[in-house]
Each structure stands twice: as structure tokens, then as C-alpha cells.
Scaffold this motif. Structure first.
Motif, PDB file in Angstrom:
ATOM      1  N   ARG A  51       6.481   2.047  -3.390  1.00 35.21           N
ATOM      2  CA  ARG A  51       7.828   2.607  -3.376  1.00 35.21           C
ATOM      3  C   ARG A  51       7.945   3.808  -4.314  1.00 35.21           C
ATOM      4  N   ASP A  52       8.680   4.798  -3.869  1.00 32.59           N
ATOM      5  CA  ASP A  52       8.941   5.995  -4.653  1.00 32.59           C
ATOM      6  C   ASP A  52       9.936   5.651  -5.763  1.00 32.59           C
ATOM      7  N   PRO A  53       9.561   5.806  -7.039  1.00 29.20           N
ATOM      8  CA  PRO A  53      10.516   5.463  -8.102  1.00 29.20           C
ATOM      9  C   PRO A  53      11.783   6.304  -8.067  1.00 29.20           C
ATOM     10  N   ALA A  54      11.711   7.505  -7.474  1.00 29.20           N
ATOM     11  CA  ALA A  54      12.910   8.348  -7.402  1.00 29.20           C
ATOM     12  C   ALA A  54      13.987   7.730  -6.519  1.00 29.20           C
ATOM     13  N   ASP A  55      13.606   6.831  -5.631  1.00 27.32           N
ATOM     14  CA  ASP A  55      14.566   6.156  -4.754  1.00 27.32           C
ATOM     15  C   ASP A  55      15.323   5.047  -5.488  1.00 27.32           C
ATOM     16  N   ARG A  56      14.783   4.591  -6.621  1.00 32.43           N
ATOM     17  CA  ARG A  56      15.428   3.578  -7.460  1.00 32.43           C
ATOM     18  C   ARG A  56      15.835   2.347  -6.647  1.00 32.43           C
ATOM     19  N   ARG A  57      14.883   1.854  -5.867  1.00 33.92           N
ATOM     20  CA  ARG A  57      15.149   0.724  -4.983  1.00 33.92           C
ATOM     21  C   ARG A  57      15.657  -0.502  -5.736  1.00 33.92           C
ATOM     22  N   TRP A  84       8.088   5.758   7.322  1.00 32.38           N
ATOM     23  CA  TRP A  84       7.237   5.210   8.383  1.00 32.38           C
ATOM     24  C   TRP A  84       7.188   6.105   9.610  1.00 32.38           C
ATOM     25  N   GLY A  85       8.101   7.078   9.695  1.00 29.41           N
ATOM     26  CA  GLY A  85       8.059   8.049  10.792  1.00 29.41           C
ATOM     27  C   GLY A  85       7.338   9.327  10.424  1.00 29.41           C
ATOM     28  N   GLY A  86       6.646   9.342   9.279  1.00 32.14           N
ATOM     29  CA  GLY A  86       5.901  10.519   8.853  1.00 32.14           C
ATOM     30  C   GLY A  86       6.729  11.542   8.104  1.00 32.14           C
ATOM     31  N   GLU A  87       7.928  11.155   7.637  1.00 32.36           N
ATOM     32  CA  GLU A  87       8.797  12.083   6.927  1.00 32.36           C
ATOM     33  C   GLU A  87       8.169  12.514   5.605  1.00 32.36           C
ATOM     34  N   PRO A  88       8.532  13.702   5.113  1.00 36.34           N
ATOM     35  CA  PRO A  88       8.039  14.140   3.805  1.00 36.34           C
ATOM     36  C   PRO A  88       8.550  13.225   2.695  1.00 36.34           C
ATOM     37  N   VAL A  89       7.833  13.235   1.589  1.00 35.93           N
ATOM     38  CA  VAL A  89       8.270  12.471   0.425  1.00 35.93           C
ATOM     39  C   VAL A  89       9.679  12.913   0.021  1.00 35.93           C
ATOM     40  N   GLY A  90      10.534  11.945  -0.238  1.00 36.83           N
ATOM     41  CA  GLY A  90      11.904  12.236  -0.632  1.00 36.83           C
ATOM     42  C   GLY A  90      12.873  12.329   0.521  1.00 36.83           C
ATOM     43  N   ARG A  91      12.358  12.295   1.753  1.00 36.07           N
ATOM     44  CA  ARG A  91      13.239  12.440   2.911  1.00 36.07           C
ATOM     45  C   ARG A  91      13.027  11.326   3.941  1.00 36.07           C
TER      46      ARG A  91
END
Length: 261
Positions: free
Chosen positions: A139-145, A226-233
Motif C-alpha cells: 500500500r502507498d503510504p500517501a493514501d493513508r489507508r 489494478w487497472g495499471g493507473e499511475p502511482v497516486g491515481r
């Protein structure tokens, strides 16, 4: 109990009911399927959902996990004889035996200590053939899940195969420097409540890249969904695909190599 979903037989059943085949499994299977009939390692295979799906697609699969109750559930599934199951950690992996290695369901985040993470990556590099691929999610820490892991937003009902309903919720117990501790609560229909605690490490993309280079991998791509989106998007994920290029400090002929870029 630490990691109860993998070690307590009653919670193993709950885990299976709560985590059926999903788009993350589709993503990993599609990546493996890019090359027909490869030898695949599923490290942290749990109850074997992905391992069995990959084996059914025609690949030779080895599932490795340290949790005996999870592996017992995996071995009881239809088609389990298609997979080689090993109870253990990455230290048990044979050398140069796999074309593809996967770690799914955020297994990479359970390696909280940097030294343990480095050892695991080194074991994976040793287990892969030169040019072999490693794929995992973190998980991306910037997402703050973890901010959504609270008793209100995380409250859910889990229906077991026998029709019983388990009430579940999650609470965060500690957050410090990219390390998040949490506890899952499970309340069964008969009144029993079981707790499962764990700690996860939310590494940044740069931390993941640096650790992979140090272990002898070249990162092919990191996407954010999961759809190949760039990081952060995308989905707040790091979906990492790397290739085993060398043993750290040497090339594949055993000759000292230049510093990795």
C-alpha cells in the motif's frame, strides 16, 4: 493472538469467506500468464487461493507459508494436489528454481524490520533463475489507508459457508514512522469474540526501489492501481514488477560487478 487469521482454525475459515477471488488475483494471474507453463513461487500463499488458480492455468506452482493452519486449509481445497506446499519461510526456498515469484495480499508489508525485508528479497533473488520476475503489492503510504481502519468505517458482516454471520471491525493501535499496528475483532454468532493483531510497514516507492536494487533486482514498473493507473491515481497501491538481474555485488558469472545504479 498475532496473525490469528492465519493461525487460528476458526479465523482461517473467516479469512477464506472474507477474501474470495478478486481483481488483485486477476492481476497476478495475468502477469504469470504472460509466459506459458512457468514455475511459480507463491510466497505467503495462505490458504492457497491464488496458488490453486495459477496451477489450474497450467503452471507449476509451489506455495510457501509459515502458518500451518492456513496450509492445512489449502491442502484440503479441490485441486490441492497440483501444488507443492511448503510450511516455512523464504529461507527454505531452493536456489534457481522459479521463473516467477509473487507475494500477494500485501504480504510484503508484514516484513516490518528492514533487515528481515532485505533477507526475504535476497532469498527470492536466490530462488529465481536469472531474469526471473518478482511481483508484489504494497500500500502507498500517501493514501493513508489506516485512517479508514476504525470501528465505524471498518464494521462489516462476513457470511460463512454454513450460513453463520460473523461481525467484524478493525481498530488501529499505533502509528509511527510508516509502521501501523492494528487489531481485528471477530464476534461469532455463538457469542465468542476473537482478536487478531498485526503490524504492517508502509514503505515508500523509493524505499521499495532501493531495497530491490540492493537485492539484485531491476524494477520494471510500479503502478498505482489494478487497472495499471499511475502511482497516486489508482487504488492507493504500489504494484511492483521487478526482474532478477544479479546477485548483489556480482554478475551471474560470479565476477564482481559495478555498483548498481
Amino acid at each position: 493472538m498475532r496473525h490469528g487469521e492465519f493461525h487460528h482454525p476458526r479465523l482461517v475459515r473467516v479469512y477464506d469467506a472474507e477474501c474470495p477471488w478478486a481483481r488483485d488475483d486477476d492481476w497476478f494471474l495475468a502477469l504469470v500468464d504472460e509466459t506459458p507453463a512457468v514455475r511459480v513461487l507463491d510466497l505467503g500463499c495462505g490458504t492457497g487461493r491464488l496458488a490453486l488458480g495459477v496451477a489450474a492455468a497450467g503452471h507449476t506452482v509451489t506455495g510457501v507459508d509459515p502458518a500451518g493452519p492456513s496450509l492445512a486449509a489449502a491442502r484440503a481445497r479441490p485441486g490441492a494436489d497440483r501444488v507443492t506446499w511448503i510450511e516455512g519461510t523464504s529461507a527454505a526456498l531452493p536456489g534457481r528454481s522459479f521463473d516467477v515469484a509473487v507475494m500477494t495480499s500485501h504480504v510484503a508489508q508484514f516484513f516490518v524490520d528492514d533487515a528481515e525485508w532485505a533477507r526475504t528479497l535476497a532469498d527470492l533473488a536466490r530462488a529465481l533463475v536469472p531474469g526471473g520476475r518478482l511481483a508484489f503489492d504494497s500500500r502507498d503510504p500517501a493514501d493513508r489507508r489506516w485512517e479508514r481502519w476504525n470501528p465505524v468505517d471498518s464494521r462489516r458482516l462476513i457470511t460463512l459457508p454454513d450460513g453463520d454471520v460473523v461481525r467484524a471491525w478493525t481498530e488501529v493501535t499505533a502509528v509511527a514512522g510508516g509502521v501501523v499496528g492494528y487489531t481485528h475483532h471477530y464476534l461469532f454468532a455463538d457469542g465468542e469474540e476473537l482478536l487478531s493483531s498485526a503490524t504492517l510497514r508502509f514503505r515508500t516507492e523509493e524505499e521499495l526501489r532501493v531495497s530491490l536494487r540492493a537485492a539484485g533486482f531491476t524494477v520494471e514498473r510500479v503502478s498505482g492501481g489494478w487497472g495499471g493507473e499511475p502511482v497516486g491515481r489508482g487504488d492507493g497501491e504500489f504494484l511492483v514488477v521487478a526482474r532478477r538481474t544479479s546477485t548483489p555485488g556480482t554478475d551471474d558469472l560470479g565476477v564482481g560487478a559495478a555498483c548498481l545504479p
